[in-house]
Write an enzyme that holds these catalytic residues in place. Structure first.
Site, PDB file in Angstrom:
ATOM      1  N   ASP A  65      -0.749  -5.000   6.031  1.00 56.83           N
ATOM      2  CA  ASP A  65      -1.749  -5.883   5.450  1.00 56.83           C
ATOM      3  C   ASP A  65      -1.556  -6.057   3.945  1.00 56.83           C
ATOM      4  OD1 ASP A  65      -2.460  -3.091   5.273  1.00 56.83           O
ATOM      5  OD2 ASP A  65      -4.363  -3.722   4.405  1.00 56.83           O
ATOM      6  N   GLU A  66      -2.153  -7.090   3.427  1.00 57.65           N
ATOM      7  CA  GLU A  66      -2.273  -7.350   1.986  1.00 57.65           C
ATOM      8  C   GLU A  66      -0.937  -7.191   1.243  1.00 57.65           C
ATOM      9  OE1 GLU A  66      -6.915  -6.209   1.158  1.00 57.65           O
ATOM     10  OE2 GLU A  66      -5.499  -4.551   1.164  1.00 57.65           O
ATOM     11  N   VAL A  67       0.071  -7.877   1.724  1.00 58.60           N
ATOM     12  CA  VAL A  67       1.407  -7.785   1.130  1.00 58.60           C
ATOM     13  C   VAL A  67       1.608  -8.942   0.149  1.00 58.60           C
ATOM     14  CG1 VAL A  67       3.880  -7.795   1.581  1.00 58.60           C
ATOM     15  CG2 VAL A  67       2.329  -6.611   3.151  1.00 58.60           C
ATOM     16  N   GLU A 110      -2.981  -9.444   9.521  1.00 53.87           N
ATOM     17  CA  GLU A 110      -2.157 -10.372   8.744  1.00 53.87           C
ATOM     18  C   GLU A 110      -0.791 -10.587   9.378  1.00 53.87           C
ATOM     19  OE1 GLU A 110      -4.524  -8.345   5.333  1.00 53.87           O
ATOM     20  OE2 GLU A 110      -4.038  -7.965   7.427  1.00 53.87           O
ATOM     21  N   HIS A 113       0.820  -1.218   0.000  1.00 49.58           N
ATOM     22  CA  HIS A 113       0.000   0.000   0.000  1.00 49.58           C
ATOM     23  C   HIS A 113       0.855   1.270   0.000  1.00 49.58           C
ATOM     24  CE1 HIS A 113      -3.993  -1.855   0.620  1.00 49.58           C
ATOM     25  NE2 HIS A 113      -3.327  -2.779   1.294  1.00 49.58           N
TER      26      HIS A 113
END
Length: 531
Positions: free
Chosen positions: A324-326, A375, A271
């Site tokens: 998050d969301e890596v 996460e 992000h």
């Protein structure tokens, strides 16, 4: 009036209410939001004096920066703003005219931090001369909550054309259930002008929320000026859509004066594509721009500079580091990063762990405790620093596992507390319980509270208020009111929530109707109280 004398008044009054009748507490006809911890009332009415005043004699709090004085003025202004006041209280029995409010704060400090005592007691007598309401609080921020509650028992009387306090006498003893009661604003997906952010902060105080989680930057834009690395805000959408360093200080100061902490977030290592607009070396390559380049020491030097700048603005004990969301495929397919991974005997997941833990150490060096999205816990568990707070968002059961591991937790599960999910109804916001399946008192204490999130892919200044309210208020009562006083069936609080929504409208907040989906327009002509 001294503190001991005030305490005597409260004890005497609570005893009288108990002796008079247990039926004096009529929850069905209380229009206070969120519901206080303890409340008793009668059925009389007082008139609010045209010269209603604040008295602070006996208080240890000197109010050098006028936090209390300004809050008092705001409270009276919102009460009086609904209509022109025509009634002259000097012409009626003074024993029925509330002359002012006495506020006694026992702490001389105006420090605002996580865990600051927010309790208060509010007493409004039925008669007297001179007649004053009373607020007693440990800190000025508890007193601010007391003023908000007082403002909600004041009403414009259409017959007398003045302000009345209904249902006197009042005796309220109140404090929050959770110390963290948050609202997240996202200024990366859409820029929010400062007056809009300030208006949201004002509306938060009406529901007694106390943390503004400022998700400042993300993939799409980096609008904040940071002196250590001035090219970062080259990643803003445009020059007008930027916040100066002084703007950041102003938001924090404005929020503090209203009892609200500001939690700043930089979401790393994913992000973060917008960071590389000003500093392309942060990108693994021109064709693969995130996560931030784990192999480049400059990446961590820059994070250190950002957090150094943050520490000058954001005084809240926590900083949010995202995590998050890596997707690590960019690292694994970029030759120079791939070489670094091989040299350090890492694969993508190990490099992700390395990045998160190293960023945590940098934050700790600047005096922060860390908040990370869940996460990081799901992947690394107890490898996270013990000062980590895990921010649950993906679903149920996570908080339970986090506190079992001895870490702290904040709940924002997306199925119930994501405001951008327009199909998430207020009933779900109200019913979402942060302590689900957590029965051990020691583990319960590790749940700091919760937060509603306004991710801004489809939110900007044009629709933010009706997206937030009134659904955020439903969550606010869950976070403030003692568990035993919360309704098991949300429909039992619907009329009171509708009343609060109309109160928000009266105060200039564009809260959407209670019925229907998030930010849905009224279906047909009808009273505010029936929508």
């Amino acid at each position: 009036m001294g503190i001991r004398r005030l305490e005597g008044i409260f004890l005497w009054y609570l005893l009288c209410i108990f002796v008079i009748s247990a039926s004096a507490v009529d929850i069905k006809h209380l229009n206070i939001w969120p519901m206080p911890k303890s409340v008793s009332h009668g059925y009389g009415n007082l008139h609010l004096s045209n010269e209603f005043e604040l008295r602070t004699d006996g208080s240890k709090f000197a109010d050098a920066s006028s936090i209390l004085k300004d809050a008092f003025k705001r409270s009276i202004d919102v009460v009086r703003s609904t209509h022109v006041i025509e009634f002259n209280t000097s012409k009626i029995d003074p024993s029925l005219v509330l002359k002012g409010i006495r506020v006694v704060v026992s702490s001389p400090s105006d420090e605002l931090q996580h865990g600051t005592d927010e309790s208060y007691k509010l007493h409004v007598p039925a008669r007297g001369s001179p007649l004053y309401a009373h607020i007693e609080a440990k800190t000025v921020y508890g007193a601010l909550h007391g003023l908000e509650t007082f403002s909600q028992v004041c009403h414009y009387n259409i017959s007398s054309r003045g302000i009345q306090v209904h249902q006197v006498p009042w005796a309220i003893a109140d404090q929050p259930r959770f110390s963290y009661r948050g609202l997240m604003l996202d200024t990366s997906r859409h820029y929010l002008p400062i007056p809009v952010i300030k208006k949201v902060i004002d509306s938060m105080t009406y529901a007694k929320l106390n943390v503004l989680h400022w998700h400042i930057v993300d993939t799409q834009s980096f609008p904040l000026e940071l002196p250590s690395y001035p090219k970062l805000w080259n990643g803003a959408y445009s020059i007008p859509e930027r916040y100066t360093f002084a703007d950041g200080e102003e938001i924090v100061s404005y929020a503090k004066r209203r009892g609200i902490n500001v939690l700043a977030e930089i979401d790393v290592p994913g992000h973060a594509e917008s960071w590389g607009v000003g500093y392309p070396a942060l990108w693994p390559s021109k064709d693969c721009k995130q996560p931030l380049d784990v192999s480049n020491e400059f990446t961590f030097k820059l994070i250190d500079g950002i957090l150094s700048d943050f520490s000058k603005i954001f005084k809240y004990k926590f900083v949010h580091l995202g995590g998050d969301e890596v997707n690590t495929s960019c690292w694994e397919t970029t030759p120079h990063v791939q070489k670094w991974l091989h040299k350090n005997r890492m694969n993508g997941s190990k490099a992700y762990e390395y990045f998160v833990l190293r960023a945590q150490k940098i934050a700790l060096s600047h005096g922060y405790d860390i908040i990370n999205w869940e996460e990081t816990f799901n992947n690394f568990g107890k490898k996270l620093n013990p000062k980590t707070v895990v921010h649950n968002w993906l679903g149920s059961g996570v908080a339970q596992n986090v506190v079992k591991a001895g870490l702290r937790c904040i709940v924002s599960n997306q199925d119930s507390w994501y405001l951008d999910h327009l199909d998430a109804l207020w009933q779900g916001f109200y019913s979402n319980e942060p302590l689900t399946n957590i029965t051990d008192p020691k583990q319960q204490a590790l749940v700091l509270g919760g937060e509603v999130c306004a991710w801004a892919e489809h939110i900007d200044a044009s629709d933010i208020e009706q997206t937030i309210w009134p659904r955020a208020a439903a969550a606010a009562e869950r976070l403030w009111t003692p568990y035993g006083k919360l309704a098991k069936d949300p429909e039992k609080v619907k009329s009171r929530l509708s009343y609060f929504r109309c109160l928000l409208n009266q105060r200039g907040v564009a809260a959407a109707p209670v019925d229907g989906l998030g930010r849905e327009a009224p279906i047909e002509p009808a009273s505010c109280y029936l929508q």
